[in-house]
Every structure is written in C-alpha cells, then in structure tokens.
Design a protein around this motif. Sequence first.
Motif, PDB file in Angstrom:
ATOM      1  N   ASP A  14      36.706 -80.450 -68.743  1.00 33.54           N
ATOM      2  CA  ASP A  14      35.467 -80.134 -67.466  1.00 33.54           C
ATOM      3  C   ASP A  14      36.460 -79.567 -66.565  1.00 33.54           C
ATOM      4  O   ASP A  14      37.044 -80.331 -65.542  1.00 33.54           O
ATOM      5  CB  ASP A  14      34.803 -81.516 -66.795  1.00 33.54           C
ATOM      6  CG  ASP A  14      33.703 -81.107 -66.308  1.00 33.54           C
ATOM      7  OD1 ASP A  14      34.432 -79.860 -64.966  1.00 33.54           O
ATOM      8  OD2 ASP A  14      33.170 -81.625 -65.513  1.00 33.54           O
ATOM      9  N   LYS A  36      29.718 -75.901 -75.785  1.00 34.93           N
ATOM     10  CA  LYS A  36      28.663 -77.053 -76.215  1.00 34.93           C
ATOM     11  C   LYS A  36      27.545 -75.398 -76.586  1.00 34.93           C
ATOM     12  O   LYS A  36      27.145 -75.883 -77.374  1.00 34.93           O
ATOM     13  CB  LYS A  36      28.014 -77.227 -74.865  1.00 34.93           C
ATOM     14  CG  LYS A  36      26.220 -78.062 -74.799  1.00 34.93           C
ATOM     15  CD  LYS A  36      26.192 -78.349 -73.475  1.00 34.93           C
ATOM     16  CE  LYS A  36      24.821 -78.423 -73.626  1.00 34.93           C
ATOM     17  NZ  LYS A  36      23.925 -78.527 -72.409  1.00 34.93           N
ATOM     18  N   GLU A  37      27.371 -74.211 -75.988  1.00 35.78           N
ATOM     19  CA  GLU A  37      27.137 -73.525 -77.213  1.00 35.78           C
ATOM     20  C   GLU A  37      27.781 -73.331 -78.730  1.00 35.78           C
ATOM     21  O   GLU A  37      26.525 -73.078 -79.628  1.00 35.78           O
ATOM     22  CB  GLU A  37      27.105 -72.163 -75.626  1.00 35.78           C
ATOM     23  CG  GLU A  37      26.304 -72.491 -74.408  1.00 35.78           C
ATOM     24  CD  GLU A  37      26.481 -70.875 -73.522  1.00 35.78           C
ATOM     25  OE1 GLU A  37      27.135 -69.850 -74.729  1.00 35.78           O
ATOM     26  OE2 GLU A  37      26.240 -70.775 -72.936  1.00 35.78           O
ATOM     27  N   GLU A  44      31.395 -76.239 -71.566  1.00 35.65           N
ATOM     28  CA  GLU A  44      29.803 -75.375 -71.203  1.00 35.65           C
ATOM     29  C   GLU A  44      30.495 -74.966 -72.704  1.00 35.65           C
ATOM     30  O   GLU A  44      28.700 -73.922 -73.252  1.00 35.65           O
ATOM     31  CB  GLU A  44      29.113 -74.218 -70.297  1.00 35.65           C
ATOM     32  CG  GLU A  44      29.483 -75.322 -69.004  1.00 35.65           C
ATOM     33  CD  GLU A  44      30.894 -75.822 -68.359  1.00 35.65           C
ATOM     34  OE1 GLU A  44      30.507 -77.149 -67.088  1.00 35.65           O
ATOM     35  OE2 GLU A  44      31.653 -75.461 -68.778  1.00 35.65           O
TER      36      GLU A  44
END
Length: 366
Positions: free
Chosen positions: A165, A348-349, A345
Amino acid sequence: MWVLHICHSYYPPFLDCARQYNALFKDTPYKVMTVYLTGDQNADVERDTQSDEVVFLGYKSKQVRGLKLGAIAKIKTIAKQKDFLFCIAHRVKPTYVALLATKLPVISVHHNYNDYSRWSRRLFVNFFQHRLLMLGVSNSVRDDLRRDLKGWQEGRIQTLYNHIDVEATQALMQPKHEARQSLGLPQDAYIIGNVGRLHHDKDQATLIHGFHQSLPNLPPNSILYIAGKGPLEEDLKQLIARLDLKDKVILAGNVPNAKRFFKAFDAFVLTSDREPFGMVLLEAMAAELPIICSDCGGGAEVVRGVGQLFSFRDVEHLKSAILGISYGDQRSSSTNKLNKVFSDEAVKEAFWRLSFVEAIVDKENN
C-alpha cells in the motif's frame, strides 16, 4: 461468497503477505477468512491482517509436520461453515492442508526457491494439479517452479508480484531529519542503508568490501548502516575490524518496523544471492531512494530500469555503482514503476485477470 486464506504463521514477513492477499478483495463482492495454522490469538495480528474474519488454530510448528491430521480436520470443519469459492494457501504445508481438507480450487503462493525439489512433494501436487494454480512472487520463483513441475501447463504456474500500500507505507515513513534522529545517525553524513538477515544469502560481506573500496571517493562522513541479525553477525564484525571500518559501518541489529526509517538513508543497497523478491526494495522505492541491487533473482526484476544492477559478488562492479549513485549517476525515479507494477491496486488488477481466477468466477456466475 467467501475466500478461504490459509497461512502457516503470522511471523515476519508472513503477516504482511496475508495483508497483501486480503487487499486483493477490497471493494469486491468477496469476503475473506484468514486462518493461521500456527501462533496464538493476537489482537494486533488480527487488526493488521485486514481480513473479514481471522482464525488462529494455535498449533506449534512441530504439530503441523508430517500428515498434519489435526490441522486438516479443523480446516475441513471450517470449510463447511461458509460458502467458499476458492482457497489461497501460502507455502507448501498450507497447500497440503487446503488440498486434503477441501475440494476447493487452490491458489498456492510460493515465496522461495526449491519448494518442489523433493520428488514426494512433486508427486503430491501432480495428483491435484487439476485444481491448483501455482503463483511465484517473481518470475524468478515462477521459473523455478516450472523447472521442478515439468509437464504442467504454463498457465497453471504464474507470477503475482508482492506489493505494498504505497500511500500507507509512505505515511509511516519519518522525514529524513527525524529518521536520522531516531536511529542515532549524524544529520550531515552520507548514509548507505541495507536491511536484511545477516546470512550468506544476503551477502553483506560483499557490501562491506564494496563500501570499503568506495570510501576514499565517497562524500565526507560516509556511513554504511546495516539493520538485521543473523548467524553471520560475528563474521561481519570481524571483517569490519579487519578493514578498520569500526567508525564507518554500523551493525544495528534488529530494527522493528525498519521501513519507518528508510528516509534516513541517501541510498539503499541489496547484495543478495537469488533474492526471491525483496520487499525492502519496494520500501526503498517508496522512500524515493537511489537503489543498487545484485543482478540475480527476483530483486533484479524489481530494480531493473529504475536502479543500478551489479554482478553478484563483483566488488569492483559494486564499487562503481556506489560511486555512481553517490554523485548523482542514477536511473530514472522508481515511483512510476512502484505504482504501476508493485502497488496494491496494480497487483489486484493482475490477480483478477489470471485465467484460473476468471474461470472460477465465470463458473460461479453461470
């Protein structure tokens, strides 16, 4: 729908690995139950796992050796409690438990090399390969899995990078002045940082030799700061004394949550041999530090294009890289790559585009 997430333990770095995989389900229709096979119940761990539900089975490591029958029975009971779509298991033992205790598709995550170098392990996973996806945390680990698991379709052995993160990590980091104060480092020094176990695999000896040879041409008051403990501590202390570097090299021991202090450094150097990935590299990128890394393993994948790579154990090559970054000869900023490839992010994709995952979701929706 629920996802069952099985981890061997929550000891570093695996608590963060659990958080990483739970982040893949943020803002999705799926909830995650994370099960730790070993380790007692712990409120801080439960919070930092960032899972919808956390279960501590409380076994000792020796209790989950061999057939792991107790753990299998408990996971079998847990698997009946909710409508689980699939299972994520980190490392070999949790993968065994997941396959024997459930009939779910299993995503087996591997953080190191040689997990299936034993024939008995290969025999076991070969039997279950119809419901298995192997994930390596780097292409280097993935290729190691493919070498051992011959005959598997390439699509069943893939890469999913470790990730952070970015905003949360940067928010934790102390500003340079404050970080140096926290570590007891002089404000006017040029500081090269290294964080990792004092172990042959991390090869801090080469780092110390490279720093020693660079020292006459480095900025005044240069310091090498090494955080970590391990079996090579005494050997490294003797090397430091032999090279007359007692005032120039600091062996700091364990520094809890060391990433908070990365901005104390002017550069970060990792000299590991076949590093499977190297989370510290992402933390150095988040701190916007110039980075040097040995050109081998998963670490090279992280740094390539945004930092300096040197040939493993090549002290002369390392010296050139150290002197290069100390005078501003460095590659482009790593921030863009960090956000595009190694952020929560971005990964995750990539996870939801895996064909194995897409097939499970499609089957459920149809």
